[in-house]
Design a protein around this motif. Structure first.
Motif, PDB file in Angstrom:
ATOM      1  N   SER A 110       0.836  -1.204   0.000  1.00  0.00           N
ATOM      2  CA  SER A 110       0.000   0.000   0.000  1.00  0.00           C
ATOM      3  C   SER A 110       0.873   1.256   0.000  1.00  0.00           C
ATOM      4  CB  SER A 110      -0.916   0.020   1.228  1.00  0.00           C
ATOM      5  OG  SER A 110      -1.790  -1.070   1.207  1.00  0.00           O
ATOM      6  N   ALA A 111       1.957   1.216   0.747  1.00  0.00           N
ATOM      7  CA  ALA A 111       2.814   2.395   0.886  1.00  0.00           C
ATOM      8  C   ALA A 111       3.637   2.675  -0.375  1.00  0.00           C
ATOM      9  CB  ALA A 111       3.737   2.241   2.089  1.00  0.00           C
ATOM     10  N   PHE A 112       4.026   1.624  -1.100  1.00  0.00           N
ATOM     11  CA  PHE A 112       4.944   1.806  -2.226  1.00  0.00           C
ATOM     12  C   PHE A 112       4.255   1.811  -3.589  1.00  0.00           C
ATOM     13  CE2 PHE A 112       8.065   0.494   0.920  1.00  0.00           C
ATOM     14  CZ  PHE A 112       9.264   1.039   0.499  1.00  0.00           C
ATOM     15  N   VAL A 113       3.208   1.012  -3.754  1.00  0.00           N
ATOM     16  CA  VAL A 113       2.786   0.625  -5.103  1.00  0.00           C
ATOM     17  C   VAL A 113       1.523   1.337  -5.573  1.00  0.00           C
ATOM     18  CG1 VAL A 113       2.105  -1.318  -6.568  1.00  0.00           C
ATOM     19  CG2 VAL A 113       3.836  -1.640  -4.782  1.00  0.00           C
ATOM     20  N   LYS A 170       9.835  -0.212  -7.605  1.00  0.00           N
ATOM     21  CA  LYS A 170       9.735   0.596  -6.389  1.00  0.00           C
ATOM     22  C   LYS A 170      10.553  -0.032  -5.264  1.00  0.00           C
ATOM     23  CE  LYS A 170       7.373   3.981  -5.966  1.00  0.00           C
ATOM     24  NZ  LYS A 170       5.981   4.347  -5.920  1.00  0.00           N
ATOM     25  N   PHE A 203      14.880   0.586  -3.499  1.00  0.00           N
ATOM     26  CA  PHE A 203      14.709   0.257  -2.081  1.00  0.00           C
ATOM     27  C   PHE A 203      14.752  -1.265  -1.939  1.00  0.00           C
ATOM     28  CE2 PHE A 203      12.721   0.041   2.052  1.00  0.00           C
ATOM     29  CZ  PHE A 203      13.087   1.240   2.661  1.00  0.00           C
ATOM     30  N   LYS A 260      14.760   8.826   1.872  1.00  0.00           N
ATOM     31  CA  LYS A 260      13.811   7.775   1.480  1.00  0.00           C
ATOM     32  C   LYS A 260      13.348   6.968   2.679  1.00  0.00           C
ATOM     33  CE  LYS A 260      14.788   6.473  -3.276  1.00  0.00           C
ATOM     34  NZ  LYS A 260      15.422   5.480  -4.150  1.00  0.00           N
ATOM     35  N   GLU A 263      10.952   8.932   4.818  1.00  0.00           N
ATOM     36  CA  GLU A 263       9.607   8.981   4.207  1.00  0.00           C
ATOM     37  C   GLU A 263       8.869   7.671   4.426  1.00  0.00           C
ATOM     38  OE1 GLU A 263       8.503  10.684   0.218  1.00  0.00           O
ATOM     39  OE2 GLU A 263      10.678  10.888   0.076  1.00  0.00           O
ATOM     40  N   VAL A 264       9.585   6.565   4.204  1.00  0.00           N
ATOM     41  CA  VAL A 264       8.944   5.250   4.323  1.00  0.00           C
ATOM     42  C   VAL A 264       8.531   4.982   5.766  1.00  0.00           C
ATOM     43  CG1 VAL A 264       9.363   2.752   4.181  1.00  0.00           C
ATOM     44  CG2 VAL A 264      10.055   4.254   2.293  1.00  0.00           C
ATOM     45  N   LYS A 267       5.528   6.954   6.826  1.00  0.00           N
ATOM     46  CA  LYS A 267       4.290   6.511   6.179  1.00  0.00           C
ATOM     47  C   LYS A 267       3.803   5.190   6.783  1.00  0.00           C
ATOM     48  CE  LYS A 267       2.124   8.371   3.888  1.00  0.00           C
ATOM     49  NZ  LYS A 267       0.855   9.084   4.325  1.00  0.00           N
ATOM     50  N   ASP A 270       1.922   6.050   9.753  1.00  0.00           N
ATOM     51  CA  ASP A 270       0.587   6.531   9.377  1.00  0.00           C
ATOM     52  C   ASP A 270      -0.370   5.357   9.135  1.00  0.00           C
ATOM     53  OD1 ASP A 270       1.277   9.206   9.463  1.00  0.00           O
ATOM     54  OD2 ASP A 270       1.654   9.380   7.311  1.00  0.00           O
ATOM     55  N   TYR A 271       0.098   4.375   8.347  1.00  0.00           N
ATOM     56  CA  TYR A 271      -0.761   3.211   8.082  1.00  0.00           C
ATOM     57  C   TYR A 271      -1.124   2.502   9.381  1.00  0.00           C
ATOM     58  CZ  TYR A 271      -0.664   3.184   2.985  1.00  0.00           C
ATOM     59  OH  TYR A 271      -0.869   3.493   1.671  1.00  0.00           O
ATOM     60  N   LEU A 273      -1.280   3.724  12.443  1.00  0.00           N
ATOM     61  CA  LEU A 273      -2.226   4.502  13.252  1.00  0.00           C
ATOM     62  C   LEU A 273      -3.642   4.383  12.690  1.00  0.00           C
ATOM     63  CD1 LEU A 273      -0.209   7.799  13.946  1.00  0.00           C
ATOM     64  CD2 LEU A 273      -0.456   5.821  15.435  1.00  0.00           C
TER      65      LEU A 273
END
Lengths: 403, 403
Positions: A110-113, A170, A203, A260, A263-264, A267, A270-271, A273
């Motif tokens: 979900s975070a990358f793609v 990615k 990555f 990078k 950022e990862v 995120k 965030d997912y 939470l």
């Protein structure tokens, strides 16, 4: 317009079909020996030090919501573990606790793609990896582990593969120790792979959930030892190393301080939470058990040694079968034989698995589910008498179906 | 190309920002009274009958992987519960056990929503609903609960809203009892809504996680009572009714035998199998506790009654504040006051929440997060002295900021 989303078609697995067939046979009175599921708890009770930590947390009332990205105590235990085992160094924000690594894989994708994004996987892969890439409408680009070289990775082939791509992946993801092959990557190869990823700005993610299930004489390298300064992620969890599959505790670790990685990791928090938290009591239990280092080492070594014996026992019995060819495993609890179709009246791994189940009542998994047709996966966790019976049946099945 | 997916921007919440601000103030030495989180376990210990069931399951070694779609014992307990409470009738395949309802919401949206699909939500909604619609690149269409009519639904407005759409929503979702308003839908209204959905062929989903947290004199209707023969889904779980938030046990129930319902329930099982299973021990614990009906009823009534007292206490105190207007709740543990901006030198709910936190150390949540700006949500679970102190502070804060 159908009621279901188009992408929902990817939420499926050939193993579900196998399972339905096994259920059907069982209903007809067939006795099925299941060598399909990688669940050590079925044969090795979760050790007392883990259970006692869990009970203590329950008695202490640890049943509230905790922080979405993970209990601080558990994050700290993970940080200490990696410092101890691999001399790695990272902070709390680098660790996210997930509902088992299954959710970890889902979260990563979900975070990358986005639709049309490439992801590089190595075949054979853990069956869930491509499922979540596909659910996110990404595209799986594959490279192969080399079966003829101990299931290692050929760096030149990877470089060549990358150079041909119009769009860089990615991320690339390896499994080390590997499921389904049970092998580990040599330190040099892992280092070269990390360097290759870094040169291309890809990555790199390493799934290391079996990192304490390595056999006695094998040298194991975690990506955390060779990727310092390179954007990378480590996947791990409690299922195998703590013999606690039903707890559903996974970790994603993104140690880097580069742009990078930051950022990862932000995120991923965030997912985490967004979906509140992972079972709180189980988090306390694993934090406590992970800090109980001395007892943990003794218990995990005991279980890993016994599993190694069972795997080697199966490996030896299977070596007597000239119709399959198996690379010797170094870790975990799997065997991944190649089927010699040239010598058999069997046309595919699916054919092999379904007929074996019907004729002999032994359930193994199709290699196709791992991206490696012509193979099947054996889980070698059962006691020796069950393994002996099952593998002799596999050998007999092959002989009876020889060309 | 950034490292993160474009859709990952939806994995975020204004409540995370609130949380960071609360942490910041706490670090500066501020004492924060948190009325933000709907976690009953923080104030009411998970009852012994639930904890004892959990400990028993641990001692019995229930720590293996179980079936992905849920433990049969737990599914059976859920089936019996719905038969007992609502005279509903469905089979095991209709029930899927999830990592809390958070995962349930995620699964629903993955199963239903493709890019560009519509979903109908009622405002104010539970904050997670639109997040997962957006993550799947769907579009949220809103209807409003009517604050002036006890937060009920005006069916004519819904019909009119649907008639204006160029594309029907894949599903509509209500929360009953409601979070954040604490109200329940009258039986007649729920029935009319079900009929409306059915007429238009829109799948209807009701989140009923607070269905045992209804106040003494209020008549509650589950969708399962009024949607027989109509394609629908019920969301529920153990978090609130069993005072067991940290267990992370949710259920999705799709009772229908019609074509749509069968497609949906089978697909939810596929999703569940894909990510292995939910914490096994917690599933055994809730199965056992749910079957322990007599003790469960006594304990849940005891907790719900005490919560009702606290909510009504807060409601009464807040009624003395002329700068806000609050609809009286019928269930759950929330108050959702409307801010009278015409009487205050405050410009938004965000402004209200952040200044209240800074000036008075009281943390409530922005209505905007629930799709209802100009409001804020109070969780009324704390003991009376804490509630009294906090709400007097809110009242004082309003007076000090009057126009």
């Amino acid at each position: 317009m159908g009621i279901l989303s188009k992408r929902s078609k990817f939420a499926d697995s050939i193993f579900s079909e196998e399972g339905r067939y096994a259920d059907l046979l069982a209903k007809e009175g067939e006795r099925i020996t299941s060598l399909d599921s990688g669940d050590p708890v079925k044969y090795f009770k979760t050790p007392d030090y883990v259970i006692n930590s869990y009970i203590k947390a329950l008695k202490d009332g640890k049943t509230f919501y905790t922080k979405g990205d993970g209990l601080a105590d558990l994050k700290d235990a993970v940080i200490k573990r990696y410092r101890r085992m691999y001399n790695a160094d990272f902070d709390r924000d680098s660790v996210v606790v997930t509902h088992g690594l299954s959710e970890g894989i889902s979260m990563i994708n979900s975070a990358f793609v986005d639709r049309g994004d490439n992801v590089m996987l190595f075949r054979p892969y853990y069956m869930q990896y491509p499922v979540y890439v596909n659910m996110n409408e990404g595209k799986v680009i594959t490279q192969d582990y080399n079966e003829d070289n101990d299931w290692s990775i050929e760096i030149d082939a990877v470089r060549k593969g990358i150079s041909k791509l119009r769009k860089l992946p990615k991320y690339m993801m390896v499994t080390n120790p590997n499921n389904p092959t049970g092998t580990v990557l040599p330190r040099r190869v892992l280092k070269e792979l990390v360097d290759t990823a870094n040169e291309h700005g890809i990555f790199i993610i390493s799934d290391e959930i079996y990192d304490e299930m390595v056999f006695g004489n094998v040298r194991y390298t975690s990506i955390s030892e060779v990727a310092k300064g390179v954007p990378h992620m480590i996947m791990n969890g409690a299922s195998k190393n703590f013999d606690a599959t039903g707890f559903r505790i996974g970790f994603l670790i993104t140690p880097g301080k580069d742009k990078k990685s930051i950022e990862v990791k932000n995120k991923l928090i965030d997912y985490a939470l967004t979906r509140l938290c992972v079972n709180t009591t189980a988090q306390y239990a694993i934090a406590d058990a992970m800090n109980n280092q001395r007892v943990h080492n003794v218990e995990t070594r005991r279980i890993a040694k016994e599993i190694e014996k069972r795997v080697m026992f199966s490996f030896k019995l299977l070596s007597e079968n000239e119709y399959v060819k198996t690379v010797k495993p170094h870790a975990a609890f799997y065997l991944f034989p190649k089927i010699r179709f040239d010598m058999l009246k069997i046309k595919s791994d699916k054919d092999f698995v379904y007929r074996l189940m019907k004729d002999k009542g032994v359930w193994v998994r199709e290699g196709s589910g791992f991206g490696a047709p012509d193979h099947f996966r054996i889980v070698s966790l059962a006691p020796k008498d069950i393994l002996e019976d099952a593998i002799l049946k596999i050998n007999d099945f092959c002989r009876k179906n020889k060309r």
